[in-house]
Design a protein around this motif. Sequence first.
Motif, PDB file in Angstrom:
ATOM      1  N   LYS A   7      86.838  27.202   6.064  1.00 47.12           N
ATOM      2  CA  LYS A   7      85.843  27.411   5.010  1.00 47.12           C
ATOM      3  C   LYS A   7      86.435  28.251   3.888  1.00 47.12           C
ATOM      4  O   LYS A   7      85.722  28.880   3.143  1.00 47.12           O
ATOM      5  CB  LYS A   7      84.613  28.103   5.589  1.00 47.12           C
ATOM      6  CG  LYS A   7      83.835  27.207   6.527  1.00 47.12           C
ATOM      7  CD  LYS A   7      82.638  27.907   7.087  1.00 47.12           C
ATOM      8  CE  LYS A   7      81.705  28.254   5.974  1.00 47.12           C
ATOM      9  NZ  LYS A   7      80.483  28.902   6.365  1.00 47.12           N
ATOM     10  N   GLU A   8      87.757  28.273   3.817  1.00 46.93           N
ATOM     11  CA  GLU A   8      88.452  28.975   2.744  1.00 46.93           C
ATOM     12  C   GLU A   8      88.067  30.441   2.645  1.00 46.93           C
ATOM     13  O   GLU A   8      87.769  30.947   1.563  1.00 46.93           O
ATOM     14  CB  GLU A   8      88.221  28.240   1.422  1.00 46.93           C
ATOM     15  CG  GLU A   8      88.717  26.796   1.455  1.00 46.93           C
ATOM     16  CD  GLU A   8      88.420  26.065   0.168  1.00 46.93           C
ATOM     17  OE1 GLU A   8      88.320  26.693  -0.890  1.00 46.93           O
ATOM     18  OE2 GLU A   8      88.285  24.838   0.247  1.00 46.93           O
ATOM     19  N   GLY A   9      88.040  31.120   3.784  1.00 46.25           N
ATOM     20  CA  GLY A   9      87.808  32.558   3.783  1.00 46.25           C
ATOM     21  C   GLY A   9      86.362  32.986   3.695  1.00 46.25           C
ATOM     22  O   GLY A   9      86.084  34.176   3.651  1.00 46.25           O
ATOM     23  N   LEU A  10      85.434  32.046   3.656  1.00 52.39           N
ATOM     24  CA  LEU A  10      84.027  32.417   3.625  1.00 52.39           C
ATOM     25  C   LEU A  10      83.597  32.902   5.006  1.00 52.39           C
ATOM     26  O   LEU A  10      84.094  32.416   6.019  1.00 52.39           O
ATOM     27  CB  LEU A  10      83.160  31.231   3.202  1.00 52.39           C
ATOM     28  CG  LEU A  10      83.364  30.721   1.782  1.00 52.39           C
ATOM     29  CD1 LEU A  10      82.530  29.463   1.552  1.00 52.39           C
ATOM     30  CD2 LEU A  10      82.991  31.795   0.777  1.00 52.39           C
ATOM     31  N   PRO A  11      82.672  33.843   5.070  1.00 49.43           N
ATOM     32  CA  PRO A  11      82.220  34.318   6.386  1.00 49.43           C
ATOM     33  C   PRO A  11      81.407  33.249   7.106  1.00 49.43           C
ATOM     34  O   PRO A  11      80.739  32.432   6.485  1.00 49.43           O
ATOM     35  CB  PRO A  11      81.337  35.522   6.049  1.00 49.43           C
ATOM     36  CG  PRO A  11      80.899  35.289   4.657  1.00 49.43           C
ATOM     37  CD  PRO A  11      81.999  34.525   3.981  1.00 49.43           C
ATOM     38  N   ILE A  12      81.500  33.286   8.416  1.00 47.63           N
ATOM     39  CA  ILE A  12      80.657  32.427   9.242  1.00 47.63           C
ATOM     40  C   ILE A  12      79.318  33.134   9.399  1.00 47.63           C
ATOM     41  O   ILE A  12      79.259  34.320   9.700  1.00 47.63           O
ATOM     42  CB  ILE A  12      81.297  32.184  10.616  1.00 47.63           C
ATOM     43  CG1 ILE A  12      82.543  31.316  10.442  1.00 47.63           C
ATOM     44  CG2 ILE A  12      80.319  31.535  11.579  1.00 47.63           C
ATOM     45  CD1 ILE A  12      83.319  31.111  11.709  1.00 47.63           C
ATOM     46  N   ILE A  13      78.251  32.395   9.183  1.00 47.83           N
ATOM     47  CA  ILE A  13      76.905  32.954   9.308  1.00 47.83           C
ATOM     48  C   ILE A  13      76.279  32.442  10.598  1.00 47.83           C
ATOM     49  O   ILE A  13      76.163  31.244  10.815  1.00 47.83           O
ATOM     50  CB  ILE A  13      76.010  32.545   8.107  1.00 47.83           C
ATOM     51  CG1 ILE A  13      76.668  32.927   6.778  1.00 47.83           C
ATOM     52  CG2 ILE A  13      74.620  33.148   8.254  1.00 47.83           C
ATOM     53  CD1 ILE A  13      76.915  34.412   6.603  1.00 47.83           C
TER      54      ILE A  13
END
Length: 156
Positions: A7-13
Amino acid sequence: IEEDTKKEGLPIIGVYGGTGNSTHQKSAESGVDELYPSLTWWESHEWYSSIAARAHKNNIKMYPSFAVAYDGNSNNQHAFAKNNPQYFEKNRHGQIINTPQRSHLSWGHPEVRKYKVETLTHIVHKHGFDGVLLDYIRFFGTSDGYCDVIVSEFKA
């Protein structure tokens, strides 16, 4: 929150939530990546497969939350607990914890760990979950956790 390179460094929610259609729909609309519904770990219900499939259909991973320190109560326990009272946890006063409110087996016993890990592994594979969230891996408060095997290992 963990980082996901896909996810290109986006946090997992992730959301500790229910199993209903509304939870799944709102989670999908809100960009939730993972759900952690609270389920009974020692019973495998056929509807577990449907909630895993529904989550996956919405591109959401499913990690059920299992309260693994809890083994029912003295009136309603799974068969392993009923058949192995020698593995029940004790409180700091040496009393076995097996009451109408709660009972739990001690993780200090290798037989308990083996049973619980095998049961959880079976449920995950059978129903298509992505893994598990081990909730209540510890005991309920500071007065529990005094079974003989834990106390003797501590003293050693």
